[in-house]
Motif scaffolding. Structure first.
Motif, PDB file in Angstrom:
ATOM      1  N   MET A  16     -11.405  14.097   1.596  1.00  0.00           N
ATOM      2  CA  MET A  16     -10.435  14.107   2.662  1.00  0.00           C
ATOM      3  C   MET A  16     -10.518  15.362   3.357  1.00  0.00           C
ATOM      4  N   LYS A  20     -14.375  13.113   8.966  1.00  0.00           N
ATOM      5  CA  LYS A  20     -15.128  12.069   9.241  1.00  0.00           C
ATOM      6  C   LYS A  20     -14.570  11.207  10.449  1.00  0.00           C
ATOM      7  N   ASP A  39      -9.300   3.488   6.798  1.00  0.00           N
ATOM      8  CA  ASP A  39      -8.016   3.724   6.245  1.00  0.00           C
ATOM      9  C   ASP A  39      -7.023   3.316   7.556  1.00  0.00           C
ATOM     10  N   PHE A  62      -4.797  -0.177  -3.919  1.00  0.00           N
ATOM     11  CA  PHE A  62      -5.632   0.453  -2.821  1.00  0.00           C
ATOM     12  C   PHE A  62      -6.854   0.251  -2.607  1.00  0.00           C
ATOM     13  N   ARG A  63      -7.258   0.437  -3.739  1.00  0.00           N
ATOM     14  CA  ARG A  63      -8.946   0.630  -3.838  1.00  0.00           C
ATOM     15  C   ARG A  63      -9.582  -0.752  -3.630  1.00  0.00           C
ATOM     16  N   GLY A  85     -12.114   8.919   1.460  1.00  0.00           N
ATOM     17  CA  GLY A  85     -12.930   9.618   0.572  1.00  0.00           C
ATOM     18  C   GLY A  85     -13.071   9.274  -0.590  1.00  0.00           C
ATOM     19  N   GLY A  86     -12.280   8.384  -1.038  1.00  0.00           N
ATOM     20  CA  GLY A  86     -12.589   7.669  -2.491  1.00  0.00           C
ATOM     21  C   GLY A  86     -13.317   6.529  -2.392  1.00  0.00           C
ATOM     22  N   ARG A 122      -1.841  12.100   2.534  1.00  0.00           N
ATOM     23  CA  ARG A 122      -2.713  11.647   1.617  1.00  0.00           C
ATOM     24  C   ARG A 122      -1.784  11.767   0.243  1.00  0.00           C
ATOM     25  N   LEU A 124      -2.988  11.508  -2.670  1.00  0.00           N
ATOM     26  CA  LEU A 124      -3.446  11.863  -3.931  1.00  0.00           C
ATOM     27  C   LEU A 124      -3.294  13.548  -3.781  1.00  0.00           C
ATOM     28  N   ARG A 141     -16.667  13.374  -7.739  1.00  0.00           N
ATOM     29  CA  ARG A 141     -17.185  12.663  -6.892  1.00  0.00           C
ATOM     30  C   ARG A 141     -18.791  13.315  -6.308  1.00  0.00           C
TER      31      ARG A 141
HETATM   32  C1  S3P Z   1      -8.546   9.147  -0.212  1.00  0.00           C
HETATM   33  C2  S3P Z   1      -8.876   9.554   1.132  1.00  0.00           C
HETATM   34  C3  S3P Z   1      -7.959   9.258   2.334  1.00  0.00           C
HETATM   35  C4  S3P Z   1      -7.557   7.650   1.964  1.00  0.00           C
HETATM   36  C5  S3P Z   1      -6.693   7.762   0.397  1.00  0.00           C
HETATM   37  C6  S3P Z   1      -7.446   8.075  -0.677  1.00  0.00           C
HETATM   38  C7  S3P Z   1      -9.200   9.510  -1.616  1.00  0.00           C
HETATM   39  O1  S3P Z   1      -8.946   9.004   3.240  1.00  0.00           O
HETATM   40  O2  S3P Z   1      -8.300   6.766   1.806  1.00  0.00           O
HETATM   41  O3  S3P Z   1      -5.431   8.860   0.796  1.00  0.00           O
HETATM   42  O4  S3P Z   1      -9.353   9.214  -2.557  1.00  0.00           O
HETATM   43  O5  S3P Z   1     -10.093  10.641  -1.366  1.00  0.00           O
HETATM   44  P1  S3P Z   1      -9.420  10.119   4.043  1.00  0.00           P
HETATM   45  O6  S3P Z   1     -10.821  10.542   3.343  1.00  0.00           O
HETATM   46  O7  S3P Z   1      -9.779   9.728   5.555  1.00  0.00           O
HETATM   47  O8  S3P Z   1      -8.553  11.130   4.222  1.00  0.00           O
END
Ligand code: S3P
Length: 189
Positions: A16, A20, A39, A62-63, A85-86, A122, A124, A141
């Protein structure tokens, strides 16, 4: 460059706050590609914010949604995709990411802390110790991001345009082997 890519899509991965979305939009314009932000697509499809999905349905749900969206966008050629990011966490997602070239945008943690210290979007990162959280996520990661085809190390002072130039000048070194492996795969199957 667009000729060399032959329509191959580009997936941007990374923590994050690495830029990107911003970099992806500029890169897409330069390549005359379409741009997707997973997202944004998730929010559009669910009609909920990312924070709401985490709060009401939890990270696992969410995943799952994130995977479904990746599955759908990977069907498109000529696209730059800014992923969450995940998205590298689930092995299955790599079968989608591998439809294109995967580029890791890598920004030092201290820069991410500066960028994200006031972020409220965000889920997390809504903990008191941002540094610790980012370090923990990065530890989990790093080896996954490192599976990208291209690793772009970014300095704090670089503008998004400079990062795009860095990507575009380095891309040819990874495109040819990728296209060759595609052709080998098609020949074998
Ligand atoms: C996340 C990154 C976020 C978003 C969510 C979880 C992560 O996207 O998908 O908050 O787990 O790293 P960005 O990387 O675009 O901020």
């Amino acid at each position: 460059m667009t000729d060399l890519l032959r329509g191959l899509s580009i997936f941007l991965v990374g923590m994050m706050g690495t830029g990107k979305t911003t970099v992806g939009q500029i890169l897409a314009k330069q390549l005359n590609y379409r741009f997707f932000d997973t997202d944004v697509l998730i929010e559009r499809v669910t009609q909920q914010s990312i924070s709401e999905i985490f709060a009401e349905q939890g990270e696992d749900e969410f995943r799952d949604i994130e995977s479904q969206i990746l599955m759908q966008v990977c069907a498109y050629t000529k696209s730059v995709v800014a992923t969450g990011g995940g998205s590298v966490i689930h092995r299955m997602n790599w079968s989608y990411l591998r439809h294109g070239l995967v580029i890791w945008l890598d920004v030092p943690i201290n820069v991410l802390i500066e960028r994200l210290s006031t972020d409220i979007t965000r889920p997390l990162l809504q903990e008191s110790d941002l540094k610790h959280k980012l370090e923990t996520l990065m530890e989990q990661r790093r080896s996954l991001y490192a599976e990208a085809d291209l690793h772009i190390s970014i300095e704090n002072a670089q503008t998004p345009e400079e990062i795009v130039n860095q990507i575009v000048t380095t891309l040819p070194t990874v495109i040819l082997p990728k296209i060759e492996s595609y052709l080998d795969f098609s020949a074998e199957n």
